[in-house]
Design a protein around this motif. Structure first.
Motif, mmCIF file in Angstrom:
data_model
loop_
_atom_site.group_PDB
_atom_site.id
_atom_site.type_symbol
_atom_site.label_atom_id
_atom_site.label_comp_id
_atom_site.label_asym_id
_atom_site.label_seq_id
_atom_site.Cartn_x
_atom_site.Cartn_y
_atom_site.Cartn_z
ATOM 1 N N PHE A 123 0.845 -1.218 0.000
ATOM 2 C CA PHE A 123 0.000 0.000 0.000
ATOM 3 C C PHE A 123 0.873 1.257 0.000
ATOM 4 O O PHE A 123 0.567 2.228 0.681
ATOM 5 C CB PHE A 123 -0.950 -0.032 1.197
ATOM 6 C CG PHE A 123 -1.930 -1.170 1.106
ATOM 7 C CD1 PHE A 123 -2.941 -1.157 0.158
ATOM 8 C CD2 PHE A 123 -1.811 -2.281 1.924
ATOM 9 C CE1 PHE A 123 -3.837 -2.223 0.043
ATOM 10 C CE2 PHE A 123 -2.703 -3.347 1.816
ATOM 11 C CZ PHE A 123 -3.716 -3.312 0.866
ATOM 12 N N ARG B 67 -9.535 1.704 0.338
ATOM 13 C CA ARG B 67 -8.510 1.222 -0.584
ATOM 14 C C ARG B 67 -9.184 0.538 -1.762
ATOM 15 O O ARG B 67 -10.391 0.313 -1.756
ATOM 16 C CB ARG B 67 -7.569 0.246 0.113
ATOM 17 C CG ARG B 67 -8.284 -0.997 0.606
ATOM 18 C CD ARG B 67 -7.329 -1.998 1.220
ATOM 19 N NE ARG B 67 -8.085 -3.117 1.761
ATOM 20 C CZ ARG B 67 -7.562 -4.113 2.446
ATOM 21 N NH1 ARG B 67 -6.262 -4.130 2.681
ATOM 22 N NH2 ARG B 67 -8.301 -5.086 2.900
ATOM 23 N N ASN C 127 -2.815 -6.326 -4.960
ATOM 24 C CA ASN C 127 -3.122 -7.066 -3.739
ATOM 25 C C ASN C 127 -4.553 -7.554 -3.778
ATOM 26 O O ASN C 127 -5.468 -6.763 -4.034
ATOM 27 C CB ASN C 127 -2.959 -6.175 -2.500
ATOM 28 C CG ASN C 127 -3.035 -6.990 -1.223
ATOM 29 O OD1 ASN C 127 -2.221 -7.891 -0.999
ATOM 30 N ND2 ASN C 127 -4.015 -6.707 -0.381
ATOM 31 N N CYS D 213 -10.808 -7.738 -4.343
ATOM 32 C CA CYS D 213 -11.319 -7.836 -2.960
ATOM 33 C C CYS D 213 -12.474 -6.854 -2.753
ATOM 34 O O CYS D 213 -13.488 -7.197 -2.164
ATOM 35 C CB CYS D 213 -10.192 -7.572 -1.983
ATOM 36 S SG CYS D 213 -10.705 -7.593 -0.273
ATOM 37 N N ASN E 273 -1.866 -12.471 -4.760
ATOM 38 C CA ASN E 273 -2.516 -13.261 -3.707
ATOM 39 C C ASN E 273 -4.004 -13.443 -3.988
ATOM 40 O O ASN E 273 -4.756 -12.490 -4.037
ATOM 41 C CB ASN E 273 -2.261 -12.672 -2.312
ATOM 42 C CG ASN E 273 -2.371 -11.149 -2.244
ATOM 43 O OD1 ASN E 273 -2.384 -10.456 -3.268
ATOM 44 N ND2 ASN E 273 -2.472 -10.621 -1.056
ATOM 45 N N TYR F 174 -8.388 -16.433 6.002
ATOM 46 C CA TYR F 174 -8.716 -16.043 7.375
ATOM 47 C C TYR F 174 -9.814 -16.951 7.901
ATOM 48 O O TYR F 174 -10.769 -17.248 7.188
ATOM 49 C CB TYR F 174 -9.143 -14.568 7.420
ATOM 50 C CG TYR F 174 -7.959 -13.673 7.119
ATOM 51 C CD1 TYR F 174 -7.070 -13.317 8.122
ATOM 52 C CD2 TYR F 174 -7.692 -13.250 5.818
ATOM 53 C CE1 TYR F 174 -5.953 -12.552 7.846
ATOM 54 C CE2 TYR F 174 -6.574 -12.483 5.536
ATOM 55 C CZ TYR F 174 -5.706 -12.139 6.557
ATOM 56 O OH TYR F 174 -4.588 -11.391 6.280
ATOM 57 N N GLU G 222 -1.065 -14.675 3.179
ATOM 58 C CA GLU G 222 -1.583 -14.010 4.384
ATOM 59 C C GLU G 222 -2.459 -14.976 5.165
ATOM 60 O O GLU G 222 -3.248 -15.715 4.575
ATOM 61 C CB GLU G 222 -2.512 -12.837 4.024
ATOM 62 C CG GLU G 222 -1.896 -11.644 3.386
ATOM 63 C CD GLU G 222 -2.967 -10.576 3.114
ATOM 64 O OE1 GLU G 222 -4.032 -10.585 3.768
ATOM 65 O OE2 GLU G 222 -2.739 -9.751 2.233
ATOM 66 N N VAL H 125 -8.787 -11.127 13.810
ATOM 67 C CA VAL H 125 -8.843 -10.126 12.737
ATOM 68 C C VAL H 125 -9.636 -8.935 13.283
ATOM 69 O O VAL H 125 -9.932 -8.861 14.472
ATOM 70 C CB VAL H 125 -9.469 -10.702 11.445
ATOM 71 C CG1 VAL H 125 -8.632 -11.846 10.925
ATOM 72 C CG2 VAL H 125 -10.911 -11.125 11.660
ATOM 73 N N TRP I 46 -12.292 -7.476 11.227
ATOM 74 C CA TRP I 46 -13.378 -7.168 10.297
ATOM 75 C C TRP I 46 -14.588 -8.067 10.462
ATOM 76 O O TRP I 46 -15.490 -8.050 9.637
ATOM 77 C CB TRP I 46 -12.873 -7.187 8.851
ATOM 78 C CG TRP I 46 -11.924 -8.305 8.527
ATOM 79 C CD1 TRP I 46 -10.564 -8.211 8.496
ATOM 80 C CD2 TRP I 46 -12.241 -9.663 8.199
ATOM 81 N NE1 TRP I 46 -10.007 -9.436 8.179
ATOM 82 C CE2 TRP I 46 -11.013 -10.343 7.981
ATOM 83 C CE3 TRP I 46 -13.423 -10.380 8.068
ATOM 84 C CZ2 TRP I 46 -10.942 -11.688 7.645
ATOM 85 C CZ3 TRP I 46 -13.365 -11.725 7.733
ATOM 86 C CH2 TRP I 46 -12.129 -12.359 7.529
ATOM 87 N N PHE J 288 -0.583 -11.591 7.558
ATOM 88 C CA PHE J 288 -0.840 -10.171 7.573
ATOM 89 C C PHE J 288 -0.866 -9.804 9.041
ATOM 90 O O PHE J 288 -1.742 -10.290 9.764
ATOM 91 C CB PHE J 288 -2.170 -9.778 6.919
ATOM 92 C CG PHE J 288 -2.416 -8.313 7.120
ATOM 93 C CD1 PHE J 288 -1.853 -7.388 6.266
ATOM 94 C CD2 PHE J 288 -3.147 -7.852 8.219
ATOM 95 C CE1 PHE J 288 -2.026 -6.028 6.484
ATOM 96 C CE2 PHE J 288 -3.308 -6.493 8.431
ATOM 97 C CZ PHE J 288 -2.750 -5.579 7.572
ATOM 98 N N GLU K 132 -6.774 -0.974 10.456
ATOM 99 C CA GLU K 132 -6.452 -2.352 10.859
ATOM 100 C C GLU K 132 -5.637 -2.415 12.142
ATOM 101 O O GLU K 132 -4.930 -3.384 12.389
ATOM 102 C CB GLU K 132 -5.756 -3.061 9.695
ATOM 103 C CG GLU K 132 -6.730 -3.208 8.535
ATOM 104 C CD GLU K 132 -6.211 -4.012 7.375
ATOM 105 O OE1 GLU K 132 -5.020 -3.863 7.039
ATOM 106 O OE2 GLU K 132 -6.994 -4.777 6.789
#
Ligand code: GAL
Length: 703
Positions: free
Chosen positions: A66, A132, A170, A174, A270, A297, A328, A334, A336, A366, A376
């Motif tokens: 990033f 993002r 990345n 997403c 990824n 995750y 990751e 996490v 989220w 990550f 985050e």
């Protein structure tokens, strides 16, 4: 006749372009590391980072993911000096760099000057900067700026000794996989022209005779934007295919710049093979990268561990069973999910090794250091807010040691199982569209339920895609295989007639690649093969269920269906009814059938049985193929066994999925060199797996 067993792929070597780390003996070893975001920290911290990375056994980090705004503060201003220092420092510490192309999050100057790069929702709202990945996959303006950055980085770092791989963008898609902008509309039309050639062909495929949708000029064709009612289903399905392809095309564009300037450096990006992430058809992307990488995750819930195993297994299938890179996952919580639960002691190591068990030759997190600011900051990392004096960091160091000891595993491949579970993005996309018999059908959950049942029985399985060579599996389970083009129907028929045992379920074989129903009764494309005919679907209301009867099940009632039922009639020869509906609208009719086809068979399960019901049904479906568990009865469901095979050894991974110690009495071949975990023995000398622990055994292969 038993179909030929799939032969293990030749073990990959460093020459396969996987960026292996080197062990003390110079040989390949498993990669260990994280996303590293040094721009969030002052320089003094960088020195400490490298010291702690060495302490943890870190071999490789992903840098710059990033960093666009820091690297290029204005259209013609570049500030790369800090990145030079980071790479030099890491290299001096013996740590390799998977360098990101930094294009994941466009900087404010770019989106201010060019708001036309911002994605647009189906309802026509602009997706503004502030988070993002606010860019249109099809924007020529975005692409021009992004590729300029990629070129700049590739030119500058082509010969940097720390560079081991390129990390494109990345998690492509997403947040921006479905963009409905005018750029997307233009690109969608081009994609459709390529697919159909003529408007007539498009009109036919989309069934535009319905609701007066006939197109007479390409300009009239749009993405499925917010409409008065259900948009055209084939338009929706094609838009999903197009959106995945548009990102794949973007991946290629970055990759081509990298290949031109640094042909010797492998390129990856990824993937997100996890849970319900469905926008990108990764089976179709795998050939675009030099090695497959994945992020995963754990989402808490009764099937959390099963889902981890399923996703890792599917990643392996996508990677053609070659080693892949876990780019990751999380050391603990996490940030989220609605409630973010930390991992229990042992889970950090156990979850990581489960990925290795399924073919990962790299274990990364990550992120390296938990952020002090930003969205985050409450996401766990290898170095938590508490610092190195913490349980998390101690576990990180422990894992580093274990991965070092597992060096012999590097380059080995997953040994094929005898059971395949077929997972197909087209069916996922099509089966869950709107305007269907039920909105409660969940493609991923059905596939996962079958996998959970196999885990509960202790039966090894491979999750494969239609691109895999599934012909070698003794049993092939294809849940909700909704889209069955004529060719696939032929392949499956050949499979079952050649001795394979096919199992499929409700809402399979119903449509062709254009989402047109195969007529004459469901499951159209597979009707002959299965020897049944379904005249009408009978979806169930929420909370409704139906009981199933099985011949020989004196107690009865061990199977209950929900979500879906079918009005099944047996039409073929050699069809056995394995279970019937005991109540409900179809009481007395077949619910589970199996047709014998030469040496093989084709079974149909017409309702959702859930993991427990499937675990009760499965032994009967596996029996004709002679497939049974390799684990002792007491360990089934609690221990997962996977096998990797190298040039001169087999590696057995025994993963304790439970919170209790599990003895493994009489496990065949349990002896062997212990590479990781405790070879702790019970009173009678049997191996006992401690709670949430993993043992890895090495068995030399005798030539
Ligand atoms: C991934 C992403 C990372 C980080 C992580 C948090 O989706 O690639 O940058 O946001 O999730 O779980």
């Amino acid at each position: 006749m038993t179909p030929p067993r799939p032969s293990p792929l030749p073990p990959s070597t460093p020459a396969s372009r996987f960026p292996y780390a080197r062990g003390a003996d110079g040989g390949p070893r498993l990669v260990y590391g994280a996303d590293y975001n040094p721009e969030q920290w002052p320089r003094e911290v960088w020195e400490e980072d490298v010291r702690l990375m060495r302490e943890a056994g870190v071999t490789t980090v992903s840098v710059g993911i990033f960093s666009w705004a820091r690297l290029q503060p204005g259209p013609d201003t570049w500030e790369l000096g800090w990145l030079d220092d980071v790479l030099d420092l890491l290299h001096a510490g013996g740590i390799g760099v998977d360098l990101a192309t930094a294009t994941a999050s466009p900087p404010p100057w770019l989106t201010t000057a060019h708001p036309e790069v911002l994605p647009v929702t189906a309802a026509g709202e602009t997706v503004w900067p502030g988070a993002r990945q606010h860019w249109r996959p099809t924007s020529p303006v975005f692409r021009r700026h992004a590729l300029r950055l990629v070129r700049k980085l590739a030119e500058r770092y082509a010969d940097h000794p720390a560079l081991v791989a390129w990390h494109v963008n990345n998690e492509l898609g997403c947040h921006n996989v479905h963009d409905y902008s005018d750029d997307a509309a233009r690109a969608f039309r081009d994609w459709l022209r390529e697919r159909y050639g003529t408007l007539d062909a498009l009109n036919h495929a989309w069934g535009t005779a319905f609701w007066s949708q006939r197109y007479t000029a390409w300009e009239q064709v749009l993405p499925p934007r917010l409409a008065a009612s259900h948009p055209n289903p084939t338009q929706q399905l094609d838009f999903k295919r197009f959106s995945s392809d548009a990102l794949k095309e973007y991946l290629r564009a970055e990759r081509e710049v990298l290949r031109e300037l640094t042909p010797g450096v492998p390129v990856t990006t990824n993937f997100m093979v996890m849970g319900g992430t469905r926008g990108m058809d990764y089976a179709d992307w795998a050939d675009e990268v030099d090695f497959v990488s994945n992020d995963h995750y754990v989402v808490p819930g009764p099937q959390a561990r099963d889902e981890l195993s399923f996703s890792a297994n599917l990643t392996s299938g996508i990677a053609g069973h070659r080693p892949w890179f876990l780019m990751e996952h999380s050391t603990s919580a996490v940030n989220w999910q609605p409630v973010n639960v930390p991992k229990k002691p042992g889970e950090l190591v156990r979850d990581s090794l489960l990925h290795v068990a399924h073919g990962a030759d790299a274990v990364c997190f990550f992120q390296w250091r938990q952020s002090a600011a930003g969205a985050e900051k409450y996401h766990s990392a290898m170095v938590p807010h508490a610092g190195a004096d913490s349980e998390v960091f101690r576990s990180v160091v422990r894992l580093g040691g274990i991965l070092g000891a597992l060096a012999p595993v590097a380059g080995s491949v997953r040994e094929p199982a005898r059971v395949g579970v077929l997972f197909d993005w087209d069916s996922w996309w099509a089966a869950e569209q709107d305007s269907h018999p039920t909105s409660r059908l969940d493609y991923h959950r059905e596939a996962l339920d079958w996998y959970s049942a196999l885990l509960a029985l202790g039966v090894r399985a491979d999750v494969v895609t239609p691109r895999s060579d599934f012909g070698g599996y003794d049993v092939l389970i294809a849940p909700v295989l909704h889209v069955v083009p004529a060719e696939l129907a032929k392949d499956l028929t050949r499979y079952a007639e050649g001795g394979g045992h096919l199992v499929t379920t409700y809402f399979s074989g119903v449509v062709d690649e254009n989402d047109h129903v195969w007529l004459g009764g469901y499951p159209g494309a597979l009707r002959e093969l299965l020897g049944i005919r379904v005249e009408e679907f009978g979806p169930l209301l929420d909370g409704e269920s139906v009981a199933l009867d099985r011949p020989g099940d004196a107690a009865g009632g061990d199977l209950a269906g929900s979500v879906w039922t079918d009005r099944v009639t047996v039409t073929g020869q050699d069809v056995e009814v394995l279970a019937s509906y005991a109540d409900g609208a179809y009481a007395g009719r077949p619910a589970v059938t199996r047709r014998t086809t030469g040496g093989g068979s084709a079974a149909y399960v017409s309702t959702r049985l859930g993991p427990e019901g499937l675990a009760a049904l499965l032994p009967g479906l596996l029996a004709p193929a002679g497939v049974a568990s390799e684990l002792p009865a007491s360990a089934r469901g609690r221990v997962e066994l996977t096998v990797r095979r190298g040039a001169d050894a087999r590696f057995l991974f025994l993963v304790n999925r439970s919170d209790e110690a599990v003895p493994l009495p009489g496990l065949v071949g349990v002896s062997g060199e212990v590479l990781a975990g405790q070879a702790e023995s019970g009173a009678d000398g049997d191996l006992v797996l401690p709670p949430r622990d993993v043992t890895v055994l090495r068995h030399p292969l005798t030539p």
